[in-house]
Write an enzyme that holds these catalytic residues in place. Sequence first.
Site, PDB file in Angstrom:
ATOM      1  NE  ARG A 115       1.169 -29.489  72.368  1.00 26.46           N
ATOM      2  CZ  ARG A 115       1.010 -29.102  71.583  1.00 26.46           C
ATOM      3  NH1 ARG A 115       1.930 -28.272  70.811  1.00 26.46           N
ATOM      4  NH2 ARG A 115       0.605 -30.991  70.464  1.00 26.46           N
ATOM      5  CG  ASP A 144      -0.399 -31.792  73.562  1.00 30.99           C
ATOM      6  OD1 ASP A 144       1.327 -32.343  74.102  1.00 30.99           O
ATOM      7  OD2 ASP A 144      -0.550 -32.697  72.318  1.00 30.99           O
ATOM      8  CB  SER A 196      -3.062 -37.269  65.557  1.00 30.31           C
ATOM      9  OG  SER A 196      -2.840 -36.352  66.478  1.00 30.31           O
TER      10      SER A 196
HETATM   11  N1  ARG Z   1       2.233 -38.886  73.433  1.00 35.01           N
HETATM   12  C1  ARG Z   1       3.134 -37.049  73.124  1.00 35.01           C
HETATM   13  C2  ARG Z   1       3.026 -36.676  74.096  1.00 35.01           C
HETATM   14  O1  ARG Z   1       2.209 -36.548  74.917  1.00 35.01           O
HETATM   15  C3  ARG Z   1       2.770 -36.860  71.536  1.00 35.01           C
HETATM   16  C4  ARG Z   1       1.980 -36.406  71.879  1.00 35.01           C
HETATM   17  C5  ARG Z   1       1.540 -35.678  69.963  1.00 35.01           C
HETATM   18  N2  ARG Z   1       0.795 -34.593  70.337  1.00 35.01           N
HETATM   19  C6  ARG Z   1      -0.966 -34.547  69.672  1.00 35.01           C
HETATM   20  N3  ARG Z   1      -1.344 -33.777  69.401  1.00 35.01           N
HETATM   21  N4  ARG Z   1      -0.194 -35.383  68.501  1.00 35.01           N
HETATM   22  O2  ARG Z   1       3.766 -35.627  74.286  1.00 35.01           O
END
Ligand code: ARG
Length: 420
Positions: A115, A144, A196
């Site tokens: 990110r 995110d 997702s």
């Molecule tokens: N739980 C993980 C994190 O916070 C994975 C997140 C995955 N993101 C997504 N937009 N599906 O880094």
Amino acid sequence: MSSPDPTDFPRTASYEADPEQVSRVLLLYSGGLDTSVMLKWIQDHYGAEVVCLTVNLGQPGEDYEVIRGKAISLGAVDCHIVDAREQFAAEYLAPAIRANALYGGGYPLFTALGRPLIAKLAVEHARASGCDTIAHGCTGKGNDQVRIEATVATLAPELKVIAPVRSWQMGREEEIEYAREHGIPVKGGTEAAPYSIDDNLWGRSSEGRWIEDLDHEPEDDVFQLVTRPEEAPDEPERISLTFERGVPVALNDRPLGLVDLIEAVAEIGARHGVGIIDHIEDRIVGLKVRDIYEAPAAAIILPAHQELERLVCTIHQNQFKPQLDRQWAYLVYAGLWWEPLRDDLDAYMDRVSERVTGTIGLKLYKGQARVITRSSPNAVYDAALASFSQSGGLFSQTASPGFIELFSLQSAMAWRLRNQ
Ligand code: ARG
């Protein structure tokens, strides 16, 4: 129109865009349903031009020309495709390997590492294309949004952010309907929502559906990267990883760049069912959630690195570094990549890594990657001293009782005070 304008919501952070001032938007575009709907929605609701940016971090199975074509057909004035794999590996994954980076004991942070780079590229491309605002597809419940917005707020205080998924009040059904109405191609149909997914070179995560039921055992169809261990080959496979200064540089004695090496290790690990992680996680925004991760390369490279580090470091370094590793992983998970403490910690990691050179052998078998051999010119190890069969030299066994008496002196005194 009587329905409320979804761009007109109370703004709580100074970086949130005032709709009046949004005229050219840099959209982080994946080509999926959310960001495709968003591409149209931003043009409709803000009357703004949209420039798309799609970043290749090594997520498998993407056709970037198709993504670009879709963006342009949905009205984007441009769609930049950036291959950031080398930069991701060199500037984000290499430090993560040196820091043995795992959050919550199991998550190798692939999304969290991606990110800040994606957001930094968004800032660069927004500036270069004259955009005033950056838009992303994160929800208001995840980590995110924190990582992307903290990066923009840190690197580009002049840019504003919009996160339509947080405000537009559309569920999946409404999004599909909006897509149909606006001629946005929808893959699949109105059947049950898919998992997702987020993925890159370092791993893949799945969330949603039955994963939210903590009592539900993983269903086979979630595993799209790693072979289920029970279906992995009946013969084990031995591999060796050679590290230089804390970073892997060769697989089975064949020198490889980091991107190719990670891809090759991932492929072998995936075949042997290595790297499935069913993880309960404390999100930064307060929620506790479950993720299913598939991270075959990380599940092999991180333990190998850690083993080599243990071999070349002293007992004191080995006691100390895991505390820093944990802090590093927490900062990165929490979206604070640009925090100076992360840089300070990296200075320590780099210093320790000067000696983390050598080769680790592993055996892969039905979901396991086990270290079986180690060698390093820097090993703080003397086979003759460690051996049961010899005495003498630097190590005098007759010195041991004196050491034991002094070493345990305070503990023994304290015990007696409490128990007599
Ligand atoms: N739980 C993980 C994190 O916070 C994975 C997140 C995955 N993101 C997504 N937009 N599906 O880094």
